[in-house]
Scaffold this active site. Sequence first.
Site, mmCIF file in Angstrom:
data_model
loop_
_atom_site.group_PDB
_atom_site.id
_atom_site.type_symbol
_atom_site.label_atom_id
_atom_site.label_comp_id
_atom_site.label_asym_id
_atom_site.label_seq_id
_atom_site.Cartn_x
_atom_site.Cartn_y
_atom_site.Cartn_z
ATOM 1 N N ASP A 68 0.880 -1.162 0.000
ATOM 2 C CA ASP A 68 0.000 0.000 0.000
ATOM 3 C C ASP A 68 0.915 1.209 0.000
ATOM 4 O O ASP A 68 1.577 1.499 1.003
ATOM 5 C CB ASP A 68 -0.898 -0.002 1.238
ATOM 6 C CG ASP A 68 -1.891 1.148 1.246
ATOM 7 O OD1 ASP A 68 -1.735 2.085 0.426
ATOM 8 O OD2 ASP A 68 -2.814 1.129 2.076
ATOM 9 N N ASN A 95 2.413 1.897 -10.969
ATOM 10 C CA ASN A 95 1.096 1.940 -11.589
ATOM 11 C C ASN A 95 0.001 2.431 -10.646
ATOM 12 O O ASN A 95 -0.972 3.042 -11.090
ATOM 13 C CB ASN A 95 0.734 0.541 -12.109
ATOM 14 C CG ASN A 95 -0.698 0.432 -12.558
ATOM 15 O OD1 ASN A 95 -1.109 1.031 -13.561
ATOM 16 N ND2 ASN A 95 -1.499 -0.320 -11.807
ATOM 17 N N SER A 152 -0.918 10.158 -17.410
ATOM 18 C CA SER A 152 -2.218 10.300 -18.083
ATOM 19 C C SER A 152 -2.109 11.285 -19.237
ATOM 20 O O SER A 152 -1.306 12.226 -19.197
ATOM 21 C CB SER A 152 -3.255 10.789 -17.074
ATOM 22 O OG SER A 152 -4.445 11.181 -17.727
ATOM 23 N N TYR A 188 -6.675 15.468 -10.180
ATOM 24 C CA TYR A 188 -6.002 14.303 -10.768
ATOM 25 C C TYR A 188 -5.049 14.726 -11.873
ATOM 26 O O TYR A 188 -3.886 14.302 -11.906
ATOM 27 C CB TYR A 188 -7.053 13.346 -11.321
ATOM 28 C CG TYR A 188 -6.476 12.177 -12.100
ATOM 29 C CD1 TYR A 188 -5.906 11.095 -11.439
ATOM 30 C CD2 TYR A 188 -6.532 12.153 -13.498
ATOM 31 C CE1 TYR A 188 -5.387 10.021 -12.157
ATOM 32 C CE2 TYR A 188 -6.016 11.088 -14.216
ATOM 33 C CZ TYR A 188 -5.447 10.019 -13.538
ATOM 34 O OH TYR A 188 -4.928 8.961 -14.252
ATOM 35 N N LYS A 192 -0.858 14.327 -11.954
ATOM 36 C CA LYS A 192 -0.144 13.571 -12.974
ATOM 37 C C LYS A 192 0.868 14.458 -13.724
ATOM 38 O O LYS A 192 1.910 13.969 -14.182
ATOM 39 C CB LYS A 192 -1.133 12.946 -13.959
ATOM 40 C CG LYS A 192 -1.930 11.782 -13.368
ATOM 41 C CD LYS A 192 -1.028 10.620 -12.961
ATOM 42 C CE LYS A 192 -1.838 9.397 -12.552
ATOM 43 N NZ LYS A 192 -0.992 8.232 -12.222
ATOM 44 N N THR A 223 -11.436 1.960 -16.826
ATOM 45 C CA THR A 223 -10.974 1.304 -15.608
ATOM 46 C C THR A 223 -11.875 1.720 -14.447
ATOM 47 O O THR A 223 -12.853 2.440 -14.628
ATOM 48 C CB THR A 223 -9.526 1.710 -15.299
ATOM 49 O OG1 THR A 223 -9.481 3.096 -14.920
ATOM 50 C CG2 THR A 223 -8.626 1.482 -16.508
#
Length: 272
Positions: A68, A95, A152, A188, A192, A223
């Site tokens: 984790d 990942n 991304s 997000y 990234k 996903t």
Amino acid sequence: MASGKGIILITGGNTGIGYETVKALMQSEKPYTILMGSRKLENADNAIKQLSSEVPNTRSDVTPIQIDIVDDDSIDKCFKAVEQKYGKLDVLINNAGAAHDGLMLQTPGAKGIRAAWDLSYSVNVTSTQVMTSVFMPLLLQSSDPRLLFITSGLSSLNTASSGKTSNAVRANPPKGWPKPSEMSAIAYRSSKTALNMMMLDWARVLKEDGVKVWAISPGFLATGLAGVGAEKLKSFGAGHPSAGGDIIKKVVEGERDGDVGQVVNKDGVQPW
């Protein structure tokens, strides 16, 4: 990759792009020892069981390992387990990631904003940096070390500066304040973009060590990210996660060595 079974550790390997990456590597003619990182070993065990039925004749072996990345004790324990059993790591695939922008819709105001941004950076940036730093001694024991960060297409400053955001945001909001709620994934996306900078610095720091470093932009894929749901994402044009696994496999196996230090995608190099 040098001869023999390459040792690959992938975080978040039990689902989504991580799962499809493990599957793609299992389908390779090259043999690997794949350490499937998962927050819960039970989830990894179930994923490996499913993969064994999908790829029964693999030359690789897949082992579950608890990790984790937001838990330093978990990272240290995972490191010691890999060090003791293998003594090295050939490929680290960062990942594991998360999107928490939905918190801004669930809890309007400062509290939701702070939670969304803090959690996004904690997982996608800080924890990934810690994970990479802790495992670096093992990566440096490899004869062909490879370090991968999964980013991304939404991270591109070049794309954003042209006015594009995501497929889920159709147009600029109207004049005035407050703006209508939308899922622009800004926390997000920003995290990234920061991850891309992290990758660049690792490429600089590790250049003399011979470590090949990339960020990989797998594309808009269906996903479980952000809890939106695969079917909902498909309605916006998302592809199958296996496309991401295929790109990552190509990087692992040397097909994108000419693009070291870049953000790579299926079409080539993603603009900054």
